[in-house]
Design a protein around this motif. Structure first.
Motif, PDB file in Angstrom:
ATOM      1  N   ALA A 154     -17.547  -9.289   3.261  1.00 35.11           N
ATOM      2  CA  ALA A 154     -17.342  -8.126   2.284  1.00 35.11           C
ATOM      3  C   ALA A 154     -17.236  -6.892   3.096  1.00 35.11           C
ATOM      4  O   ALA A 154     -16.385  -5.980   2.808  1.00 35.11           O
ATOM      5  N   VAL A 155     -17.853  -6.623   3.976  1.00 27.61           N
ATOM      6  CA  VAL A 155     -18.032  -5.360   4.709  1.00 27.61           C
ATOM      7  C   VAL A 155     -16.496  -5.361   5.529  1.00 27.61           C
ATOM      8  O   VAL A 155     -15.886  -4.186   5.537  1.00 27.61           O
ATOM      9  N   GLU A 156     -16.390  -6.327   6.255  1.00 27.89           N
ATOM     10  CA  GLU A 156     -15.029  -6.541   6.892  1.00 27.89           C
ATOM     11  C   GLU A 156     -13.843  -6.246   6.165  1.00 27.89           C
ATOM     12  O   GLU A 156     -12.791  -5.455   6.491  1.00 27.89           O
ATOM     13  N   ALA A 157     -13.904  -6.807   4.856  1.00 22.44           N
ATOM     14  CA  ALA A 157     -12.690  -6.499   3.936  1.00 22.44           C
ATOM     15  C   ALA A 157     -12.815  -4.925   3.506  1.00 22.44           C
ATOM     16  O   ALA A 157     -11.654  -4.509   3.228  1.00 22.44           O
ATOM     17  N   GLN A 158     -13.850  -4.418   3.248  1.00 17.66           N
ATOM     18  CA  GLN A 158     -13.867  -3.092   2.963  1.00 17.66           C
ATOM     19  C   GLN A 158     -13.399  -2.059   3.925  1.00 17.66           C
ATOM     20  O   GLN A 158     -12.870  -1.138   3.388  1.00 17.66           O
ATOM     21  N   LEU A 159     -13.844  -2.348   5.136  1.00 22.72           N
ATOM     22  CA  LEU A 159     -13.389  -1.617   6.196  1.00 22.72           C
ATOM     23  C   LEU A 159     -11.937  -1.846   6.885  1.00 22.72           C
ATOM     24  O   LEU A 159     -11.528  -1.122   8.068  1.00 22.72           O
ATOM     25  N   ALA A 160     -11.112  -2.935   6.355  1.00 21.39           N
ATOM     26  CA  ALA A 160     -10.183  -3.238   7.082  1.00 21.39           C
ATOM     27  C   ALA A 160      -9.055  -2.095   7.018  1.00 21.39           C
ATOM     28  O   ALA A 160      -8.480  -1.858   8.149  1.00 21.39           O
ATOM     29  N   HIS A 161      -9.025  -1.274   6.168  1.00 17.23           N
ATOM     30  CA  HIS A 161      -8.095  -0.026   6.036  1.00 17.23           C
ATOM     31  C   HIS A 161      -8.359   0.921   7.063  1.00 17.23           C
ATOM     32  O   HIS A 161      -7.699   1.568   7.944  1.00 17.23           O
ATOM     33  N   THR A 162      -9.844   1.179   7.292  1.00 17.59           N
ATOM     34  CA  THR A 162     -10.346   2.071   8.386  1.00 17.59           C
ATOM     35  C   THR A 162     -10.002   1.389  10.028  1.00 17.59           C
ATOM     36  O   THR A 162      -9.510   2.461  10.573  1.00 17.59           O
ATOM     37  N   ASP A 163     -10.183   0.155   9.925  1.00 19.22           N
ATOM     38  CA  ASP A 163      -9.795  -0.134  11.311  1.00 19.22           C
ATOM     39  C   ASP A 163      -8.235  -0.073  11.507  1.00 19.22           C
ATOM     40  O   ASP A 163      -8.047   0.156  12.515  1.00 19.22           O
ATOM     41  N   GLN A 164      -7.274  -0.306  10.484  1.00 21.09           N
ATOM     42  CA  GLN A 164      -5.806  -0.167  10.764  1.00 21.09           C
ATOM     43  C   GLN A 164      -5.726   1.184  10.931  1.00 21.09           C
ATOM     44  O   GLN A 164      -4.682   1.405  11.792  1.00 21.09           O
ATOM     45  N   LEU A 165      -6.307   2.196  10.052  1.00 18.48           N
ATOM     46  CA  LEU A 165      -6.139   3.571  10.557  1.00 18.48           C
ATOM     47  C   LEU A 165      -6.458   3.982  11.701  1.00 18.48           C
ATOM     48  O   LEU A 165      -5.726   4.714  12.489  1.00 18.48           O
ATOM     49  N   MET A 166      -7.510   3.542  12.491  1.00 19.39           N
ATOM     50  CA  MET A 166      -7.899   4.034  13.760  1.00 19.39           C
ATOM     51  C   MET A 166      -7.058   3.167  14.682  1.00 19.39           C
ATOM     52  O   MET A 166      -6.736   4.118  15.740  1.00 19.39           O
TER      53      MET A 166
END
Length: 417
Positions: free
Chosen positions: A12-24
């Motif tokens: 769930a955390v991975e899914a929630q932060l997928a956009h952040t990872d993509q942005l960075m």
């Protein structure tokens, strides 16, 4: 002891932060490691010839009084190693006097008939292609076309079209090609430039993303917009990877804020505020930042030249200390203090930087414990100094006791095989 967080929670955390990872990984991919020129020289597009850079270098060296004169100027400015600086800058003025040259179709060219500017755009492309083929072009070269303001938009777009189309007819685009979009007011103008770049690439069979461009920041509307947003950061994203640099325009920007002509300067508070915003906007994006220029020129009588050189050297040093590694030069004699001040900046901390880097790499105990991020900053500092000629490879490797490959890997945060 049982773990509180199960695989479902972690997923769930991975899914929630997928956009952040993509942005960075895309928008904040970090420094590319590509060479950034220490300056940009602007000349009217119809004045460019293959011989211009060498002529500027020779004239600047003569104005300084040769190698000995450069050393004397360095000593007068209070710079360390004046004789060494004199020798290094003399070599620079003979070998690479201009790092980045912009053939100007905007302020430096003015408004002329369409027929005259059409001919000049084609001639500029021919001259650039010939200079590149002959090995006489600066490492970075290109044009500044007129702005996308309603009054000049069609003319600017036509000049861009003619220049690129003729340039492509000579073969591959120059590796150091630079295109400058001036007087940007809104993010939409950057989006329009992206559209034009895509059309040109498609028409000429160029690889996608081949045409990148610089954005000149000369209006307050791209620092703070009418709705209170900060367009400087937004336009980088709107550029879709094509924005290579943001260039601060000293005089148009200052005038737009009502600063009287006598007080318009690279170090005026309004300039510092704008550049602070720009520096934050480009941080981590790989987009470069350039300071502007001073119109106080080292020309005329010796007293005026000395005063102008002192001012220019101080302003160059000032933006280097602020972490802005590029500026504009408007006159050949400014090359003297561009390189004296720049070389001095990189050389005066060379011993300390190489010692700390050596201690970090070889894990030698010292009074300073540097972290990986600081080690990268030390390596990048040296890497920049090498690129512009302020340092020589042999002295760096001897002092740091690491290879150039190791230095580059540290500077660019890459693994070294």
């Amino acid at each position: 002891m049982n773990s509180v967080f199960d695989q479902a929670t972690l997923a769930a955390v991975e899914a929630q932060l997928a956009h952040t990872d993509q942005l960075m990984s895309t928008s904040y991919a970090g420094d590319t490691g590509a060479r950034q020129p220490v300056h940009t020289v602007y000349i009217s597009a119809d004045r460019y010839t293959q011989q211009l850079p060498a002529r500027w270098g020779a004239n600047a060296l003569a104005a300084a009084g040769g190698t000995e004169g450069l050393a004397e100027i360095a000593a007068t400015l209070g710079l360390r190693e004046p004789e060494r600086l004199g020798a290094l800058v003399a070599a620079k003025l003979r070998g690479e006097p201009i790092e980045d040259l912009r053939l100007d179709f905007e302020d430096g060219y003015g408004n002329r008939s369409d027929a005259e500017e059409d001919a000049a755009a084609l001639s500029a492309a021919d001259a650039v292609a010939e200079a590149v083929a002959a090995g006489k072009a600066p490492a970075f070269i290109g044009i500044r076309f007129k702005s996308f303001d309603a009054a000049t938009r069609a003319r600017g777009i036509r000049t861009l079209d003619l220049f690129i189309s003729r340039l492509v007819s000579h073969g591959s685009l120059p590796q150091g090609l630079r295109l400058t979009l001036p007087m940007v007011v809104t993010v939409a103008q950057v989006e329009a430039m992206v559209l034009l770049a895509e059309k040109l690439e498609q028409a000429h069979g160029l690889a996608e993303g081949s045409l990148r461009f610089e954005v000149q920041i000369e209006t307050p509307q791209v620092i703070i917009a009418a709705n209170g947003s900060l367009p400087a950061a937004q336009l980088i994203q709107a550029g879709a990877g094509r924005v290579s640099s943001l260039h601060y325009g000293t005089y148009d920007y200052s005038a737009s804020l009502g600063v009287a002509a006598a007080y318009q300067s690279m170090e005026h508070p309004v300039a510092d505020f704008a550049k602070d915003v720009l520096q934050v906007a480009v941080a981590g994006t790989g987009v470069e930042l350039s300071d502007g220029s001073t119109n106080i020129l080292p020309a005329g009588d010796p007293e005026n030249m000395a005063e102008a050189w002192a001012l220019h050297a101080r302003l160059v040093r000032r933006h280097l200390e602020r972490g802005i590694y590029q500026g504009w030069d408007l006159h050949e004699n400014q090359l003297v203090t561009r390189y004296l001040a720049t070389f001095s900046f990189f050389r005066e901390n060379l011993a300390a930087a190489t010692t700390r880097l050596r201690n970090y790499v070889h894990q030698i105990e010292s009074a300073i414990m540097d972290e990986p991020a600081t080690a990268r900053a030390l390596a990048r500092y040296i890497h920049r100094g090498l690129a512009c000629g302020a340092m020589e490879e042999e002295e760096v490797t001897a002092m740091a006791q690491i290879s150039l490959a190791e230095l580059e890997a540290l500077a660019l945060n890459r693994s070294h095989a």
